[in-house]
Design a protein around this motif. Sequence first.
Motif, PDB file in Angstrom:
ATOM      1  N   ILE A 281      79.178  30.514  12.136  1.00 17.98           N
ATOM      2  CA  ILE A 281      79.588  30.602  13.691  1.00 17.98           C
ATOM      3  C   ILE A 281      79.105  32.027  14.308  1.00 17.98           C
ATOM      4  CG2 ILE A 281      81.426  31.081  15.107  1.00 17.98           C
ATOM      5  CD1 ILE A 281      83.405  29.449  12.817  1.00 17.98           C
ATOM      6  N   SER A 282      78.680  32.967  13.565  1.00 11.74           N
ATOM      7  CA  SER A 282      78.025  34.155  14.086  1.00 11.74           C
ATOM      8  C   SER A 282      76.750  34.060  14.353  1.00 11.74           C
ATOM      9  CB  SER A 282      78.164  35.238  12.859  1.00 11.74           C
ATOM     10  OG  SER A 282      77.542  36.419  13.380  1.00 11.74           O
ATOM     11  N   ARG A 283      75.999  33.035  13.746  1.00  9.35           N
ATOM     12  CA  ARG A 283      74.642  32.595  14.159  1.00  9.35           C
ATOM     13  C   ARG A 283      74.732  31.972  15.563  1.00  9.35           C
ATOM     14  NH1 ARG A 283      72.458  28.306  10.335  1.00  9.35           N
ATOM     15  NH2 ARG A 283      71.359  27.791  12.443  1.00  9.35           N
ATOM     16  N   GLY A 284      75.599  31.278  15.916  1.00 12.14           N
ATOM     17  CA  GLY A 284      75.569  30.676  17.167  1.00 12.14           C
ATOM     18  C   GLY A 284      75.722  31.635  18.197  1.00 12.14           C
ATOM     19  N   PHE A 285      76.573  32.746  17.944  1.00 13.74           N
ATOM     20  CA  PHE A 285      76.692  33.847  19.037  1.00 13.74           C
ATOM     21  C   PHE A 285      75.588  34.793  19.209  1.00 13.74           C
ATOM     22  CE2 PHE A 285      81.582  34.046  17.305  1.00 13.74           C
ATOM     23  CZ  PHE A 285      81.879  33.072  18.178  1.00 13.74           C
ATOM     24  N   MET A 286      74.786  34.635  18.018  1.00 18.41           N
ATOM     25  CA  MET A 286      73.734  35.816  18.034  1.00 18.41           C
ATOM     26  C   MET A 286      72.214  35.099  18.441  1.00 18.41           C
ATOM     27  SD  MET A 286      74.673  38.079  14.791  1.00 18.41           S
ATOM     28  CE  MET A 286      73.080  38.908  14.806  1.00 18.41           C
ATOM     29  N   GLU A 287      72.141  34.080  18.273  1.00 15.97           N
ATOM     30  CA  GLU A 287      70.696  33.227  18.398  1.00 15.97           C
ATOM     31  C   GLU A 287      70.381  32.940  19.804  1.00 15.97           C
ATOM     32  OE1 GLU A 287      70.634  29.534  16.347  1.00 15.97           O
ATOM     33  OE2 GLU A 287      70.336  30.442  14.383  1.00 15.97           O
ATOM     34  N   ALA A 288      69.089  33.229  20.177  1.00  9.93           N
ATOM     35  CA  ALA A 288      68.520  33.103  21.476  1.00  9.93           C
ATOM     36  C   ALA A 288      67.204  32.493  21.606  1.00  9.93           C
ATOM     37  CB  ALA A 288      68.837  34.292  22.166  1.00  9.93           C
ATOM     38  N   PRO A 289      66.694  31.485  22.127  1.00  9.73           N
ATOM     39  CA  PRO A 289      68.032  30.485  22.567  1.00  9.73           C
ATOM     40  C   PRO A 289      68.494  29.628  21.508  1.00  9.73           C
ATOM     41  CG  PRO A 289      65.539  29.729  22.732  1.00  9.73           C
ATOM     42  CD  PRO A 289      65.546  30.880  21.936  1.00  9.73           C
ATOM     43  N   VAL A 290      69.748  29.029  21.981  1.00  8.55           N
ATOM     44  CA  VAL A 290      70.570  28.277  20.984  1.00  8.55           C
ATOM     45  C   VAL A 290      70.255  26.880  21.048  1.00  8.55           C
ATOM     46  CG1 VAL A 290      72.963  27.862  20.143  1.00  8.55           C
ATOM     47  CG2 VAL A 290      72.278  30.215  21.238  1.00  8.55           C
ATOM     48  N   ASP A 291      69.875  26.043  19.827  1.00  6.84           N
ATOM     49  CA  ASP A 291      70.006  24.751  20.045  1.00  6.84           C
ATOM     50  C   ASP A 291      71.240  24.129  19.467  1.00  6.84           C
ATOM     51  OD1 ASP A 291      69.709  22.028  19.311  1.00  6.84           O
ATOM     52  OD2 ASP A 291      67.483  22.500  18.742  1.00  6.84           O
ATOM     53  N   TYR A 292      72.272  24.001  20.378  1.00  3.68           N
ATOM     54  CA  TYR A 292      73.482  23.600  20.118  1.00  3.68           C
ATOM     55  C   TYR A 292      73.576  22.142  19.421  1.00  3.68           C
ATOM     56  CZ  TYR A 292      75.190  27.339  23.067  1.00  3.68           C
ATOM     57  OH  TYR A 292      75.470  28.591  23.221  1.00  3.68           O
ATOM     58  N   LEU A 294      71.601  21.096  17.135  1.00  2.85           N
ATOM     59  CA  LEU A 294      71.071  21.431  15.896  1.00  2.85           C
ATOM     60  C   LEU A 294      72.392  22.015  15.187  1.00  2.85           C
ATOM     61  CD1 LEU A 294      69.228  21.526  13.512  1.00  2.85           C
ATOM     62  CD2 LEU A 294      68.283  23.685  14.308  1.00  2.85           C
ATOM     63  N   LEU A 295      73.019  22.875  15.981  1.00  6.46           N
ATOM     64  CA  LEU A 295      74.143  23.631  15.375  1.00  6.46           C
ATOM     65  C   LEU A 295      75.457  22.912  15.046  1.00  6.46           C
ATOM     66  CD1 LEU A 295      74.506  26.933  17.383  1.00  6.46           C
ATOM     67  CD2 LEU A 295      73.852  26.706  14.828  1.00  6.46           C
ATOM     68  N   HIS A 296      75.644  21.795  16.063  1.00 10.60           N
ATOM     69  CA  HIS A 296      76.484  20.876  15.754  1.00 10.60           C
ATOM     70  C   HIS A 296      76.392  20.021  14.568  1.00 10.60           C
ATOM     71  CE1 HIS A 296      78.490  16.710  16.872  1.00 10.60           C
ATOM     72  NE2 HIS A 296      79.413  17.763  17.031  1.00 10.60           N
ATOM     73  N   GLN A 297      75.140  19.612  14.093  1.00 12.59           N
ATOM     74  CA  GLN A 297      74.854  18.726  12.960  1.00 12.59           C
ATOM     75  C   GLN A 297      74.970  19.694  11.822  1.00 12.59           C
ATOM     76  OE1 GLN A 297      74.371  15.369  12.820  1.00 12.59           O
ATOM     77  NE2 GLN A 297      74.883  15.678  15.127  1.00 12.59           N
ATOM     78  N   GLU A 298      74.602  20.787  12.006  1.00 18.36           N
ATOM     79  CA  GLU A 298      74.820  21.944  10.725  1.00 18.36           C
ATOM     80  C   GLU A 298      76.244  22.142  10.401  1.00 18.36           C
ATOM     81  OE1 GLU A 298      72.267  25.334  11.071  1.00 18.36           O
ATOM     82  OE2 GLU A 298      70.628  24.244  11.331  1.00 18.36           O
ATOM     83  N   LEU A 299      77.028  22.215  11.680  1.00 17.97           N
ATOM     84  CA  LEU A 299      78.434  22.709  11.436  1.00 17.97           C
ATOM     85  C   LEU A 299      79.045  21.411  10.540  1.00 17.97           C
ATOM     86  CD1 LEU A 299      80.804  24.304  11.517  1.00 17.97           C
ATOM     87  CD2 LEU A 299      81.024  23.277  14.038  1.00 17.97           C
ATOM     88  N   ILE A 300      78.581  19.931  11.096  1.00 20.18           N
ATOM     89  CA  ILE A 300      79.461  18.936  10.498  1.00 20.18           C
ATOM     90  C   ILE A 300      79.028  18.951   8.883  1.00 20.18           C
ATOM     91  CG2 ILE A 300      78.969  16.512  10.175  1.00 20.18           C
ATOM     92  CD1 ILE A 300      78.574  16.296  13.171  1.00 20.18           C
TER      93      ILE A 300
END
Length: 335
Positions: A281-292, A294-300
């Motif tokens: 989750i911390s990655r999503g806060f820190m990454e720029a730009p954010v590919d949501y 991709l993050l959604h699939q990785e979180l699943i």
Amino acid sequence: MKKGKGAVFLPLSRFLSTYYDIQVEEKIQFDEQEGYLQDNYLYFITSIPDKEIVYMEQATIAYYLKENNYNHLSLPIPNIHGKWFTPLEDKKYIVLKVEAYREDDGITDGQALASFHQIGAAYQYQPKEISSYGNWRKLWIDKLTAFEMKIEEEVKKQPTDYYRLLMDVLPYLIGMSENAIQYARQSETDTRFHEADQGTFCFHRYHNQLKQPILWFDQLVYDHPARDIAEYIRTLLLNNEDDEEIVAFVRDYQSIHPLSVFSWRLVYSRLIFPSALFDFISRGFMEAPVDYNLLHQELIGLLEKQTQYERRLSNFYENLSIDTETLNIPVVNWL
């Protein structure tokens, strides 16, 4: 720390020659990091995002480890003015020197970590800025509170599938964290500890760095040995490695550095705490730009791993032949 990140103010080779009197012979790529070679030494440049005292404590430990034959460790070196940090524009930089890649010494992962912890336990001073020793519960409570607030803020600003899923996951994250905090609280009253429970050198997240070609000094912290043991085992559980690997790791570790009942309870409490989810989750806060997307699939995918992880953790003590009833070690029954 990403070596060389942000160091675009002038060619890195010129930076080394101007501020460190190092005339590089060759540029190299190591693990996607840009480095330079001179007289069989490797040099890397990195900016400093944290307080200077943090790096000075880590550097002091690194030089101590170098004296104990950890020759593949990166060491900060002073510039031509005798300063550890080199200011340029609006940033500060350090240069890291690596003497040699790690050679295969034939010892197992468990033996390598146990030997490292023994050397760290002999260190005469307890660092302040990089120490988490005895503070897990407070740190976990602070982290949970901060992440809960941040997730709720972000879902309002960015109602993506990723953050909607995070909101669904939040009660689980809170529940697991509170169970870990409670287990750690109970474990702190256990008096079955011995000399192996004193503070030592550890890693922010241990994933077998000791067996890697280069050991980065900025990953060092000061903590209870259970920290590294738990994080190593967490990786094996998340990757669904065989129980035999965990058993062999623990056996090899204890052949050098035996664990107390108190240690085992700390290992178990840390394994309950969902560090892998917090780190993701911390990655999503820190990454720029954010590919949501991709993050959604990785979180699943991570949540699927977490389900299997919980199942295996429920048999943790049993698989290691630790008799919880005889030793009066509590177990989280809902796992």
